[in-house]
Design a protein around this motif. Structure first.
Motif, mmCIF file in Angstrom:
data_model
loop_
_atom_site.group_PDB
_atom_site.id
_atom_site.type_symbol
_atom_site.label_atom_id
_atom_site.label_comp_id
_atom_site.label_asym_id
_atom_site.label_seq_id
_atom_site.Cartn_x
_atom_site.Cartn_y
_atom_site.Cartn_z
ATOM 1 N N SER A 1 -31.982 55.183 6.816
ATOM 2 C CA SER A 1 -31.694 55.448 8.230
ATOM 3 C C SER A 1 -31.896 56.921 8.564
ATOM 4 O O SER A 1 -31.655 57.343 9.693
ATOM 5 C CB SER A 1 -30.252 55.029 8.565
ATOM 6 N N LYS B 1 -37.162 50.854 13.836
ATOM 7 C CA LYS B 1 -35.835 50.593 14.417
ATOM 8 C C LYS B 1 -35.949 49.672 15.628
ATOM 9 O O LYS B 1 -35.137 48.773 15.824
ATOM 10 C CB LYS B 1 -35.190 51.923 14.845
ATOM 11 N N ASP C 1 -26.461 55.063 6.256
ATOM 12 C CA ASP C 1 -27.080 53.730 6.201
ATOM 13 C C ASP C 1 -26.042 52.640 6.480
ATOM 14 O O ASP C 1 -26.268 51.735 7.283
ATOM 15 C CB ASP C 1 -27.713 53.479 4.819
ATOM 16 N N PHE D 1 -25.113 52.673 9.997
ATOM 17 C CA PHE D 1 -26.201 52.109 10.800
ATOM 18 C C PHE D 1 -26.097 50.573 10.819
ATOM 19 O O PHE D 1 -26.214 49.941 11.872
ATOM 20 C CB PHE D 1 -27.568 52.544 10.236
#
Ligand code: 5AD
Ligand code: FES
Length: 362
Positions: free
Chosen positions: A165, A184, A216, A219
């Motif tokens: 990420s 994304k 991550d 995310f």
């Protein structure tokens, strides 16, 4: 440690908490983390393993990721593309053996003949299994129209790893024409189309640190991800990244991958998490250890042996000399031996997706 884990259970963990959990190294603390995650797994998704038979139907790839063995610039790869009837045979075999669902994976292409081919296979798989075999796709970045066509043709889950990420790290791992923002965006488009969305990252990449792994996990949480597939980064000798030094040795990358599975289970609770083949490439018991750290999905390989050794994403990929039925028997025994059962004949959707869907309806 206990206070941090308690905060995870209550959903009020901090960035520093997750960083602490991913940084533990003592045997005692690591075991505590993995055991807690396993308890959450048993409570949220039961001591059950869901199987997705994976068909890696082509290693032709138009992209050139610096870490991947089947990148287009790797001239040592003998390229293959399975015939439709070979794919259907594998799908039928999986269905008969009670696998419940399959994954179609290949190198990335977006030309029309490829998109048509996949759509055709999807309709045929649905027809021969009377709509009962679940199908996940793992075919990279595509347009809204393509994702939509494949969804209409019967695919209901899609895996697209973000790989990391961290945008600057992403850019180091990929050539200039590979776009982090587009990747994304694809995850958003997939969700809009109606797929259960899976993503994930590689662990122990050169230039990656614990902060980046915490990002991550956050995310995944912030993007309401339904399924996670993560594994240790493993060098492939014929890639540009093979010459880069790594901060962590192979055992440390393996251990960190288990801790990432555990932290994801503690934070995300009701998602599906795969114990990936890359874990098994490092440790013969890697997938079982992944399950014991909180994973609940295993993806046995269904492809014919003649193609398997051509789908080397990284060095030491296991089971390339076993056929699908040997894989199935060996896997069943391994799962039973760790006190888990197999969810035969079910799609094994993540409870997270079901809740997400229910909340959209009302
Ligand atoms: N090591 C570990 N995982 C890899 N993948 C590709 N190359 C490697 C490697 N060298 C993973 C990527 C990709 C998935 C299909 O395989 O995360 O998304
Ligand atoms: Fe094929 Fe990355 S090299 S998608």
């Amino acid at each position: 440690m206990h206070t941090i884990i308690k905060r995870c259970h209550q959903g009020n963990y901090t960035f520093e908490d997750l960083k602490y959990l991913l940084s533990v190294t003592s045997e005692e603390q690591t075991q505590l983390l993995l055991n807690e995650a396993y308890q959450v797994k048993c409570a949220e998704v039961k001591p059950i393993v869901n199987l997705r038979g994976i068909i890696e139907f082509s290693n032709i790839c138009h992209k050139d990721c610096h870490y991947c063995g089947i990148r287009k610039s790797n001239e040592f790869v003998t390229r293959f593309f399975m015939q439709k009837d070979e794919i259907l045979e594998s799908a039928k075999w999986a269905f008969k053996k009670g696998y419940g669902s399959i994954v179609l994976q290949s190198g990335e292409r977006c030309d029309l003949s490829y998109v048509d081919f996949v759509e055709d296979c999807l309709y045929a798989i649905k027809e021969i299994t009377k709509g009962k075999l679940g199908v996940t796709l793992s075919l990279g970045e595509q347009t809204y129209q393509t994702y939509n066509r494949w969804f209409k043709a019967g695919a209901h889950r899609y895996l697209l790893r973000l790989e990391t990420s961290n945008e600057s790290l992403y850019n180091q791992l990929h050539p200039d024409d590979h776009s982090f923002l587009n990747r994304k965006k694809c995850l958003d488009v997939l969700r809009k189309v109606g797929y259960q969305v899976g993503t994930g990252v590689m662990i122990g990449l050169p230039g990656q640190n614990i902060d980046s792994l915490v990002q991550d996990v956050l995310f995944f949480k912030d993007n309401d991800i339904d399924m996670i597939g993560m594994g240790p980064y493993i060098k492939h000798p014929d890639t540009p990244m093979a010459s880069l030094d790594l901060n962590l040795d192979v055992q440390q990358r393996f251990d960190l991958a288990l801790k990432m599975i555990a932290v994801c289970r503690l934070v995300l609770r009701d998602v599906n998490i795969a114990a990936t083949t890359a874990l098994q490439a490092i440790d013969a018991m890697g997938r079982e250890k992944g399950i014991k750290a909180g994973a609940n999905v295993i993806m046995p390989n269904l492809s014919d042996i003649k193609y398997r050794d051509k789908y080397y994403l990284y060095a030491g990929k296991p089971c390339t000399d076993e056929n699908a039925s040997q894989c199935r028997d060996c896997l069943e025994n391994r799962i039973l031996s760790i006190g888990e059962t197999i969810n035969y004949n079910h799609w094994g959707d993540s409870p997270h997706f079901k809740k997400r869907q229910a909340s959209c309806l009302y």
